[in-house]
Design a protein around this motif. Structure first.
Motif, PDB file in Angstrom:
ATOM      1  N   THR A   1      -7.603  -5.913  -6.463  1.00 47.54           N
ATOM      2  CA  THR A   1      -8.850  -6.444  -5.913  1.00 47.54           C
ATOM      3  C   THR A   1      -8.867  -7.968  -5.968  1.00 47.54           C
TER       4      THR A   1
ATOM      5  N   THR B   1      -6.291  -9.301  -3.340  1.00 46.58           N
ATOM      6  CA  THR B   1      -6.838  -9.139  -1.989  1.00 46.58           C
ATOM      7  C   THR B   1      -7.942 -10.157  -1.731  1.00 46.58           C
TER       8      THR B   1
ATOM      9  N   VAL C   1     -15.208  -6.966   2.238  1.00 47.57           N
ATOM     10  CA  VAL C   1     -15.428  -5.647   1.650  1.00 47.57           C
ATOM     11  C   VAL C   1     -16.901  -5.283   1.804  1.00 47.57           C
TER      12      VAL C   1
ATOM     13  N   SER D   1     -12.466   4.301   8.571  1.00 46.45           N
ATOM     14  CA  SER D   1     -12.575   3.054   7.809  1.00 46.45           C
ATOM     15  C   SER D   1     -12.725   1.880   8.764  1.00 46.45           C
TER      16      SER D   1
ATOM     17  N   ASP E   1     -16.174  -2.702   7.523  1.00 42.99           N
ATOM     18  CA  ASP E   1     -16.242  -4.033   6.930  1.00 42.99           C
ATOM     19  C   ASP E   1     -15.095  -4.927   7.423  1.00 42.99           C
ATOM     20  N   ASP E   2     -13.834  -4.524   7.140  1.00 40.02           N
ATOM     21  CA  ASP E   2     -12.729  -5.412   7.465  1.00 40.02           C
ATOM     22  C   ASP E   2     -12.471  -5.545   8.970  1.00 40.02           C
TER      23      ASP E   2
ATOM     24  N   GLN F   1      -7.632   6.186  -1.714  1.00 42.41           N
ATOM     25  CA  GLN F   1      -8.563   5.145  -1.282  1.00 42.41           C
ATOM     26  C   GLN F   1      -7.816   3.993  -0.625  1.00 42.41           C
ATOM     27  N   LYS F   2      -6.722   3.535  -1.244  1.00 42.06           N
ATOM     28  CA  LYS F   2      -5.958   2.421  -0.693  1.00 42.06           C
ATOM     29  C   LYS F   2      -5.260   2.810   0.609  1.00 42.06           C
TER      30      LYS F   2
ATOM     31  N   ARG G   1      -6.436   4.786   2.819  1.00 43.13           N
ATOM     32  CA  ARG G   1      -7.483   4.737   3.832  1.00 43.13           C
ATOM     33  C   ARG G   1      -7.771   3.297   4.242  1.00 43.13           C
ATOM     34  N   HIS G   2      -7.808   2.401   3.262  1.00 41.35           N
ATOM     35  CA  HIS G   2      -8.088   1.000   3.555  1.00 41.35           C
ATOM     36  C   HIS G   2      -6.940   0.355   4.337  1.00 41.35           C
TER      37      HIS G   2
ATOM     38  N   THR H   1      -6.214   0.679   8.283  1.00 38.42           N
ATOM     39  CA  THR H   1      -6.915  -0.098   9.314  1.00 38.42           C
ATOM     40  C   THR H   1      -6.170  -1.379   9.692  1.00 38.42           C
TER      41      THR H   1
ATOM     42  N   TRP I   1     -13.866   9.638   4.796  1.00 39.86           N
ATOM     43  CA  TRP I   1     -14.388   8.604   3.890  1.00 39.86           C
ATOM     44  C   TRP I   1     -15.016   9.176   2.659  1.00 39.86           C
TER      45      TRP I   1
END
Length: 370
Positions: free
Chosen positions: A181, A184, A201, A226, A229-230, A266-267, A269-270, A273, A369
């Protein structure tokens, strides 16, 4: 040997690339002072999308409802939850007249996920200034809304904040999650600082509703679960309309994953994108990761053959010095100082995890999600 000679010069080039990223790019954020802004007290709509978050809402929602801010509403979105999320929201609404509930029913869920639910929440918000966080988040102070909203201006319509994770004593996984975190955040805050915003985020992000509508909302990536946000910031953010807020009173803290399996999912999925990012962002991010990966691979290879080891060790030392200088400064800024003793170990573990995720995502794509 010729091959070792070639690898040695590649190693020098990779070290130079790493120095460029850390000293030139990331240094712009690391050595800058947070810009203090006067509170503007503009009407704010805090938007929280929740799916099966009954317990988290009970724990964290009071810290938002009790913010020290004169004019705000809280838009709670129940995204087709199967637990008592809606009942918890209604309980809080009976006590606070600042709450507005948007209930997304199962029949509407086929529209595509969290982004559809968020869109309904944004449309329901009565204020132009929107501040987003998650149901499992809490602000670090009663001045979160005030700090984030103070960075809006006539030109700045997107404010990127920092979303931290709770510290769990004695957990290496927790330190790895928080290091990832931190790294990033170092990147997206630094790129925003130099006028190249590429992500944020959703745990701590603010923008004007008109900015949302100008971008046609999430329509350009509504097919992905996802990216609310980004991808949104990557699409619409630029040097003129985007800024950062990193005062410690502006942070949010979230519950971290407690198993490697959940965190990696989780990562995955992030990261899935990232192929939708603008080309210039993909090039820079890929170059950074490849140079980071190659630095350690080549260093280990050259040292195993003791090839020009004095120079190799000198370059490793040089790299560790600027790595610690930048990441140490950011760890202090973002209140992650306990990570400092483990930084090189955490970096090596993270490189391995990221490589594993990259290979995994080539085989299959995560598409949910919750």
């Amino acid at each position: 040997m010729l091959i070792l000679e070639i690898l040695f010069y590649i190693f020098i080039l990779v070290t130079a690339i790493q120095a460029f990223f850390y000293i030139i790019l990331f240094g712009r954020f690391s050595f800058s002072k947070p810009q203090e802004q006067k509170p503007k007290n503009s009407p704010i709509s805090v938007i929280i999308c929740a799916k099966n978050e009954a317990e988290n809402l009970k724990e964290f929602l009071p810290s938002i409802l009790n913010q020290d801010y004169p004019n705000f509403e809280v838009v709670l979105i129940n995204d087709s939850s199967k637990d008592d999320t809606l009942e918890v929201m209604e309980h809080f609404k009976s006590q606070f007249n600042t709450i507005k509930i948007v209930n997304v029913k199962n029949i509407e869920a086929f529209w595509g996920n969290k982004k559809y639910a968020l869109t309904l929440g944004i449309k329901a918000a009565k204020n132009n200034f929107l501040l987003f966080t998650d149901a499992d988040c809490k602000p670090t102070s009663k001045h979160w809304i005030s700090e984030m909203s103070s960075h809006f201006s006539n030109t700045k319509s997107i404010v990127i904040g920092y979303g931290a994770y709770q510290k769990i004593k004695g957990s290496f996984l927790n330190k790895l999650i928080r290091f990832e975190t931190l790294l990033t955040a170092t990147q997206y805050l630094s790129y925003t600082k130099i006028g190249l915003p590429y992500m944020a985020v959703g745990r701590n992000l603010a923008y004007r509703s008109e900015t949302f509508y100008e971008a046609r909302g999430f329509m350009n990536h509504i097919d992905l679960n996802s990216g609310d946000d980004d991808l949104f910031v990557n699409e619409i953010g630029n040097s003129k309309n985007t800024t950062i807020c990193v005062s410690k009173n502006s942070f949010t803290i979230s519950k971290p994953k407690t198993t490697f399996k959940d965190w990696i999912l989780q990562k995955r999925r992030h990261i899935s994108t990232a192929n939708r990012y603008k080309t210039k962002h993909k090039v820079l991010l890929t170059l950074f990761y490849c140079s980071q990966f190659l630095f350690w691979i080549l260093a280990i290879a050259l040292l195993s053959f003791m090839f020009k080891w004095q120079i190799v060790v000198s370059l490793i030392t040089f790299r560790l010095i600027f790595f610690y200088a930048i990441m140490g400064s950011n760890a202090k800024k973002l209140d992650e100082k306990d990570l400092l003793p483990l930084l090189p170990i955490l970096e090596l573990f993270l490189i391995v995890v990221q490589f594993f995720i990259f290979i995994k995502n080539l085989k299959s794509k995560p598409n949910h999600w919750k």
